[in-house]
Design an enzyme around this catalytic site. Structure first.
Site, PDB file in Angstrom:
ATOM      1  N   TRP A 287      48.300 -48.428  57.614  1.00 27.99           N
ATOM      2  CA  TRP A 287      49.766 -48.770  57.437  1.00 27.99           C
ATOM      3  C   TRP A 287      50.477 -49.088  58.575  1.00 27.99           C
ATOM      4  O   TRP A 287      51.889 -48.885  58.958  1.00 27.99           O
ATOM      5  CB  TRP A 287      50.498 -47.482  56.800  1.00 27.99           C
ATOM      6  CG  TRP A 287      50.082 -47.691  55.372  1.00 27.99           C
ATOM      7  CD1 TRP A 287      50.928 -47.958  54.254  1.00 27.99           C
ATOM      8  CD2 TRP A 287      48.961 -46.807  54.529  1.00 27.99           C
ATOM      9  NE1 TRP A 287      50.324 -47.725  53.016  1.00 27.99           N
ATOM     10  CE2 TRP A 287      49.001 -47.095  53.397  1.00 27.99           C
ATOM     11  CE3 TRP A 287      47.866 -46.286  55.102  1.00 27.99           C
ATOM     12  CZ2 TRP A 287      48.191 -46.769  52.427  1.00 27.99           C
ATOM     13  CZ3 TRP A 287      46.869 -45.754  54.166  1.00 27.99           C
ATOM     14  CH2 TRP A 287      46.921 -45.977  52.951  1.00 27.99           C
TER      15      TRP A 287
ATOM     16  N   GLY B  82      72.410 -61.970  49.748  1.00 27.55           N
ATOM     17  CA  GLY B  82      70.914 -62.268  49.700  1.00 27.55           C
ATOM     18  C   GLY B  82      70.370 -62.286  51.162  1.00 27.55           C
ATOM     19  O   GLY B  82      71.168 -62.608  52.004  1.00 27.55           O
TER      20      GLY B  82
ATOM     21  N   GLU C 142      66.931 -33.475  31.067  1.00 28.20           N
ATOM     22  CA  GLU C 142      66.341 -33.836  32.580  1.00 28.20           C
ATOM     23  C   GLU C 142      66.448 -32.669  33.285  1.00 28.20           C
ATOM     24  O   GLU C 142      65.517 -32.022  33.917  1.00 28.20           O
ATOM     25  CB  GLU C 142      66.905 -34.814  33.371  1.00 28.20           C
ATOM     26  CG  GLU C 142      66.449 -35.303  34.559  1.00 28.20           C
ATOM     27  CD  GLU C 142      67.505 -35.657  35.757  1.00 28.20           C
ATOM     28  OE1 GLU C 142      67.107 -36.117  36.819  1.00 28.20           O
ATOM     29  OE2 GLU C 142      68.520 -35.094  35.525  1.00 28.20           O
TER      30      GLU C 142
ATOM     31  N   TYR D 235      65.151 -56.423  51.283  1.00 24.86           N
ATOM     32  CA  TYR D 235      64.025 -57.160  51.191  1.00 24.86           C
ATOM     33  C   TYR D 235      64.549 -58.424  51.776  1.00 24.86           C
ATOM     34  O   TYR D 235      65.472 -59.085  51.048  1.00 24.86           O
ATOM     35  CB  TYR D 235      63.382 -57.225  49.712  1.00 24.86           C
ATOM     36  CG  TYR D 235      61.895 -58.043  49.951  1.00 24.86           C
ATOM     37  CD1 TYR D 235      60.843 -57.514  50.233  1.00 24.86           C
ATOM     38  CD2 TYR D 235      62.053 -59.359  49.447  1.00 24.86           C
ATOM     39  CE1 TYR D 235      59.749 -58.342  50.173  1.00 24.86           C
ATOM     40  CE2 TYR D 235      60.925 -60.298  49.474  1.00 24.86           C
ATOM     41  CZ  TYR D 235      59.761 -59.682  49.868  1.00 24.86           C
ATOM     42  OH  TYR D 235      58.534 -60.418  49.939  1.00 24.86           O
TER      43      TYR D 235
ATOM     44  N   ILE E 231      76.079 -49.359  50.249  1.00 27.42           N
ATOM     45  CA  ILE E 231      75.856 -50.513  51.024  1.00 27.42           C
ATOM     46  C   ILE E 231      75.565 -51.600  49.840  1.00 27.42           C
ATOM     47  O   ILE E 231      74.608 -51.705  49.109  1.00 27.42           O
ATOM     48  CB  ILE E 231      74.534 -50.151  51.783  1.00 27.42           C
ATOM     49  CG1 ILE E 231      74.984 -49.165  52.972  1.00 27.42           C
ATOM     50  CG2 ILE E 231      74.146 -51.452  52.587  1.00 27.42           C
ATOM     51  CD1 ILE E 231      74.065 -48.768  53.549  1.00 27.42           C
TER      52      ILE E 231
ATOM     53  N   CYS F 151      48.940 -49.520  49.157  1.00 30.18           N
ATOM     54  CA  CYS F 151      48.921 -48.922  47.576  1.00 30.18           C
ATOM     55  C   CYS F 151      48.665 -49.971  46.521  1.00 30.18           C
ATOM     56  O   CYS F 151      47.889 -49.590  45.672  1.00 30.18           O
ATOM     57  CB  CYS F 151      50.163 -48.323  47.463  1.00 30.18           C
ATOM     58  SG  CYS F 151      51.791 -49.111  47.177  1.00 30.18           S
TER      59      CYS F 151
ATOM     60  N   HIS G 275      55.786 -47.640  45.442  1.00 32.54           N
ATOM     61  CA  HIS G 275      54.514 -47.005  45.432  1.00 32.54           C
ATOM     62  C   HIS G 275      53.598 -47.615  43.958  1.00 32.54           C
ATOM     63  O   HIS G 275      54.486 -47.535  42.966  1.00 32.54           O
ATOM     64  CB  HIS G 275      54.459 -45.696  45.564  1.00 32.54           C
ATOM     65  CG  HIS G 275      52.998 -45.288  45.481  1.00 32.54           C
ATOM     66  ND1 HIS G 275      52.197 -45.629  46.809  1.00 32.54           N
ATOM     67  CD2 HIS G 275      52.505 -44.176  44.705  1.00 32.54           C
ATOM     68  CE1 HIS G 275      51.062 -44.807  46.425  1.00 32.54           C
ATOM     69  NE2 HIS G 275      50.996 -44.096  45.392  1.00 32.54           N
TER      70      HIS G 275
ATOM     71  N   ASP H 207      64.305 -34.504  44.777  1.00 32.94           N
ATOM     72  CA  ASP H 207      65.659 -34.729  45.246  1.00 32.94           C
ATOM     73  C   ASP H 207      65.556 -34.930  46.690  1.00 32.94           C
ATOM     74  O   ASP H 207      64.560 -34.543  47.479  1.00 32.94           O
ATOM     75  CB  ASP H 207      66.373 -33.442  45.121  1.00 32.94           C
ATOM     76  CG  ASP H 207      66.917 -33.165  43.643  1.00 32.94           C
ATOM     77  OD1 ASP H 207      67.188 -34.246  42.756  1.00 32.94           O
ATOM     78  OD2 ASP H 207      66.871 -31.858  43.339  1.00 32.94           O
TER      79      ASP H 207
ATOM     80  N   ASN I  16      60.791 -37.709  40.655  1.00 29.07           N
ATOM     81  CA  ASN I  16      61.875 -36.495  40.507  1.00 29.07           C
ATOM     82  C   ASN I  16      62.236 -35.689  41.712  1.00 29.07           C
ATOM     83  O   ASN I  16      63.299 -35.031  41.241  1.00 29.07           O
ATOM     84  CB  ASN I  16      61.249 -35.626  39.367  1.00 29.07           C
ATOM     85  CG  ASN I  16      61.063 -36.077  38.034  1.00 29.07           C
ATOM     86  OD1 ASN I  16      62.025 -36.363  37.448  1.00 29.07           O
ATOM     87  ND2 ASN I  16      59.908 -36.379  37.304  1.00 29.07           N
TER      88      ASN I  16
ATOM     89  N   TYR J 171      57.373 -50.479  53.981  1.00 29.00           N
ATOM     90  CA  TYR J 171      57.673 -50.236  52.902  1.00 29.00           C
ATOM     91  C   TYR J 171      57.335 -48.686  52.503  1.00 29.00           C
ATOM     92  O   TYR J 171      57.990 -48.166  51.709  1.00 29.00           O
ATOM     93  CB  TYR J 171      56.621 -51.015  51.770  1.00 29.00           C
ATOM     94  CG  TYR J 171      55.312 -50.356  51.360  1.00 29.00           C
ATOM     95  CD1 TYR J 171      55.061 -49.841  50.274  1.00 29.00           C
ATOM     96  CD2 TYR J 171      54.247 -50.477  52.212  1.00 29.00           C
ATOM     97  CE1 TYR J 171      53.895 -49.421  50.051  1.00 29.00           C
ATOM     98  CE2 TYR J 171      53.079 -50.182  52.124  1.00 29.00           C
ATOM     99  CZ  TYR J 171      52.877 -49.441  50.842  1.00 29.00           C
ATOM    100  OH  TYR J 171      51.582 -49.096  50.476  1.00 29.00           O
TER     101      TYR J 171
ATOM    102  N   ARG K  50      70.038 -48.270  52.140  1.00 24.86           N
ATOM    103  CA  ARG K  50      69.695 -49.162  51.573  1.00 24.86           C
ATOM    104  C   ARG K  50      68.546 -50.095  52.334  1.00 24.86           C
ATOM    105  O   ARG K  50      68.690 -50.228  53.365  1.00 24.86           O
ATOM    106  CB  ARG K  50      70.627 -50.420  51.001  1.00 24.86           C
ATOM    107  CG  ARG K  50      70.458 -51.471  50.154  1.00 24.86           C
ATOM    108  CD  ARG K  50      71.371 -52.020  49.332  1.00 24.86           C
ATOM    109  NE  ARG K  50      70.920 -53.230  48.527  1.00 24.86           N
ATOM    110  CZ  ARG K  50      71.629 -53.740  47.645  1.00 24.86           C
ATOM    111  NH1 ARG K  50      72.819 -53.302  47.459  1.00 24.86           N
ATOM    112  NH2 ARG K  50      71.226 -54.690  46.874  1.00 24.86           N
ATOM    113  N   ASP K  51      67.435 -50.385  51.193  1.00 22.18           N
ATOM    114  CA  ASP K  51      66.486 -51.318  51.833  1.00 22.18           C
ATOM    115  C   ASP K  51      66.656 -52.366  51.330  1.00 22.18           C
ATOM    116  O   ASP K  51      67.005 -52.703  50.212  1.00 22.18           O
ATOM    117  CB  ASP K  51      64.730 -50.527  51.264  1.00 22.18           C
ATOM    118  CG  ASP K  51      64.637 -49.060  51.936  1.00 22.18           C
ATOM    119  OD1 ASP K  51      65.042 -49.185  53.013  1.00 22.18           O
ATOM    120  OD2 ASP K  51      64.059 -48.492  51.145  1.00 22.18           O
TER     121      ASP K  51
END
Length: 719
Positions: A272, A512, A482, A613, A507, A308, A366, A431, A429, A546, A610-611
């Site tokens: 990685w 794009g 939940e 792409y 964000i 992965c 993942h 946090d 799940n 990633y 924010r990721d």
């Protein structure tokens, strides 16, 4: 002396022995005329392959599914089989030391009808010296390579004949098999379909990546059985390992461990750090077949490298090949919680830059696999989809494997069941808590309980569109159910977010982000109070992998005086320049943007992340010619260079189950100038009819891992 010899007892002994031997020879010749003598045996690979849905594995070896009859044809020399005169019995055996005790050997007579719960054989029909037999294995038989022999006896005389070898697989079409799947469309998708889509990108920009699973390609089934025979459990106790190969739970754990090489002679080495010069970049793979063939060809040495989705895709190929319904699943914002406290701790400095301080990670996405099977080892209610994760992250029972974890148990928070449910539960799940480190040594905390486990995705049945299966893993965010599940999972209440400050921040990416271009991101801030607010905004962009690791900075703003009017909004733009990110963008094509807002009066902190792409150009594929089985086709492949600099070392890699013989690589002779097309033509010879997927990867010095695909419907040969 001669007279002495003629009268001696020694000569009489010789004569008696010769007479006895002659009598023996005569009796044997008479027995040979009377005994049943097998001339040939036809295992009927093709017709059995059709009925057992294994015909695409080739016609060189018989491959059948357990719990379902198959037919063989015997041809005898001299005379045919006579019921009541001749007795036939069969032996099947698998593994190096087959025994009936371990369930790896069975001896059974040819009778008038088949049995449902044991190995059995029955006469199907007879035509002169030809005898058709129907054989059936029990639905819980051990899978693997079997040897088939026959014992034929007439009276007290008996002879054994070797009939051949066959491979036995799991059978999702058999209701008594523990991998039985009722829906035919799902069986087709999750067992028979050799191509698919794996979802990558980010939760805000989901990317479809094609993959050639190729589980029926030449030698794949033999390679998958070799994988089972290479696992450490086999070397420790061959009898026990082969005996347990009737159980998909056991097979799933073995495959999960053997796809990675951390404990064994597994298929793939993971990496990685973006340093792949001594192997193949994980982003370059477009199918499992080449990976498995390399592993088998080079003495079960690990193939470099996987991440992965590659681990998951190879596991999917192996499990589908063995007959277990399997699909690849992608979880966005996937948590890796190293201390299993259901909390991911991340640290920021006062400028909003991510700092080291915890091994906890949130992966952009993942991938793992789900396999369909019954769980007789658990209480009722946990049959169905089971999560299996071959990516080496944490050890399970001392080995780098994960699962099978019942998806139902993950949703309900039943963490004490086998196997590895707490780990997968946390992935969807946990946090997220951001700790902002202050200059005076203190820390500010912001809690984000609804970030992890988003848009859990798999390819839809019979179509290339995405199916969202998040509801299989968790109840709606914030719902009473939940919170109840979370409390049951950890016997504690879920962390409560800090009180609202009256301000929110998100964000956004207005237009794009395309590789080779500058793009804008904005911090959209809203003041939901009646008072004016004075703030400081730190806004930073960094290239990232990633799996959450960040690299160099490629954009930054530090605004000391941001005024938010009462009930008002503020939009702050940040331009990310290609000249800043282009040279350091990883092959994951991710830019991570973090915004930290500090309100001067209350010293409250708000974090938004924010990721993004960065999209590669599209690959265009044209099919030239009429798509018919065993008729030559040409694929014309083009890609336009979107960068301001030439692309060097360009190549296209093409593969598709039933369309190509392995991978085809086309290297381009010349650099591709800015705005110009990289173009290649590849010859195809479709071997199989039906829907096929041609998968393409483009590589160059500055643009890597670009994917494309084209579905092709191949018409069958005329009958």
């Amino acid at each position: 002396m001669l007279a002495f010899l003629l009268c001696s007892p020694l000569l009489h002994q010789v004569k008696a022995r010769d007479a006895s031997f002659a009598s023996f020879l005569e009796g044997r010749e008479q027995g040979r005329r009377c005994d049943l003598v097998l001339e040939t045996c036809d295992l009927q690979h093709e017709s059995n392959g059709v009925t057992h849905r294994t015909e695409e594995m080739g016609s060189q070896r018989l491959v059948v599914r357990r719990g379902q009859p198959f037919t063989i044809m015997l041809h005898f020399a001299g005379r045919g089989y006579e019921d009541g005169v001749d007795t036939l019995a069969l032996n099947v055996q698998t593994g190096p030391c087959p025994t009936e005790t371990w369930g790896t050997r069975s001896h059974f007579p040819v009778s008038s009808r088949l049995q449902a719960s044991a190995w059995s054989a029955a006469v199907e029909q007879q035509d002169g010296t030809a005898l058709s037999l129907s054989l059936c294995s029990p639905p819980d038989a051990r899978i693997g390579l079997y040897t088939l022999t026959m014992e034929a006896s007439t009276g007290y005389q008996g002879t054994s004949f070797r009939l051949g070898d066959f491979i036995l697989l799991f059978n999702p079409w058999c209701p008594e098999d523990t991998v039985y799947l009722e829906d035919e469309d799902q069986r087709t998708e999750y067992v028979l379909t050799q191509q698919g889509i794996i979802y990558q990108g980010s939760n805000d920009f989901i990317v479809s990546a094609p993959w050639n699973f190729g589980q029926f390609e030449d030698n794949m089934v033999e390679t998958c059985l070799l994988l089972l025979d290479t696992n450490p459990k086999f070397f420790r106790d061959q009898n026990r390992d082969c005996s347990r190969r009737n159980c998909p739970v056991y097979i799933g754990r073995v495959v999960s461990a053997m796809v990675n090489c951390n404990d064994d002679q597994g298929v793939l080495a993971g990496r990685w750090d973006n340093q792949y010069s001594d192997g193949v970049s994980p982003m370059s793979w477009i199918g499992s077949v080449e990976i498995l063939r390399r592993w088998s060809k080079f003495g079960c040495q690990p193939v470099r490298y996987g991440q992965c989705w590659v681990f998951a895709a190879v596991a999917c190929t192996v499990l589908r090949c063995l007959g277990i319904p399997t699909r690849v699943v992608t979880n966005y914002n996937s948590a890796h919680d190293t201390n299993q406290n259901l909390v991911i701790d991340r640290y920021l400095d006062e400028r909003g830059s991510l700092q080291q301080g915890s091994k906890d990670m949130i992966w952009n996405f993942h991938c793992w696999v789900e396999s369909w099977m019954a769980r007789p080892d658990l209480s009722a209610g946990y049959d169905g989809w089971q999560a299996l994760d071959p990516t080496p992250q944490e050890k399970s029972e001392g080995v780098y494997c994960c699962g099978p974890s019942p998806v139902k148990a993950i949703k309900e928070g039943d963490l004490v069941l086998n196997y590895d449910i707490p780990f997968v539960f946390t992935e969807v799940n946990a946090d997220l808590i951001y700790w902002i480190l202050q200059s005076d040594g203190s820390r500010k905390k912001t809690v984000h309980p609804s970030i992890v486990g988003k848009s859990i995705s798999t390819k839809g049945v019979g179509r290339d569109s995405r199916e969202d299966i998040t509801h299989h893993y968790k109840y709606p965010e914030g719902s009473d159910k939940e919170r109840e599940v979370f409390a049951k999972a950890k016997r504690q209440k879920r962390p409560v977010p800090q009180e609202e400050t009256g301000m929110t921040m998100r964000i956004k990416v207005p237009q794009g982000a395309n590789n080779g271009c500058d793009f804008d991101v904005v911090a959209a801030i809203h003041n939901d109070t009646d008072a004016e607010r004075q703030c400081r905004l730190m806004f930073c962009a960094r290239v990232a992998s990633y799996n959450g690791n960040v690299g160099p900075e490629c954009g930054m703003k530090d605004l000391l005086n941001v005024t938010l009017p009462p009930r008002g909004d503020k939009v702050v733009p940040l331009r990310v320049l290609y000249e800043k990110y282009g040279h350091c963008l990883t092959q994951d094509n991710v830019v991570k943007v973090v915004a930290l807002l500090v309100e001067y009066q209350t010293r409250e902190h708000i974090v938004a992340m924010r990721d993004i792409y960065v999209k590669n150009p599209d690959i265009k594929i044209r099919i030239l010619g009429e798509p018919k089985q065993k008729r030559k086709l040409v694929a014309e492949i083009t890609l336009t260079n979107p960068l301001a600099t030439p692309l060097n070392g360009c190549s296209f890699t093409v593969e598709g189950a039933g369309l190509t013989e392995g991978q085809k690589i086309q290297e381009l002779d010349c650099p591709v100038e800015p705005g110009q097309e990289a173009k290649a033509r590849v010859d195809l010879m479709p071997r199989q009819a039906g829907l096929r997927k041609l998968v393409v990867d483009f590589e160059s010095d500055k643009l890597k891992g670009v994917k494309g695909f084209r579905n092709v419907i191949i018409a069958p040969l005329p009958k």
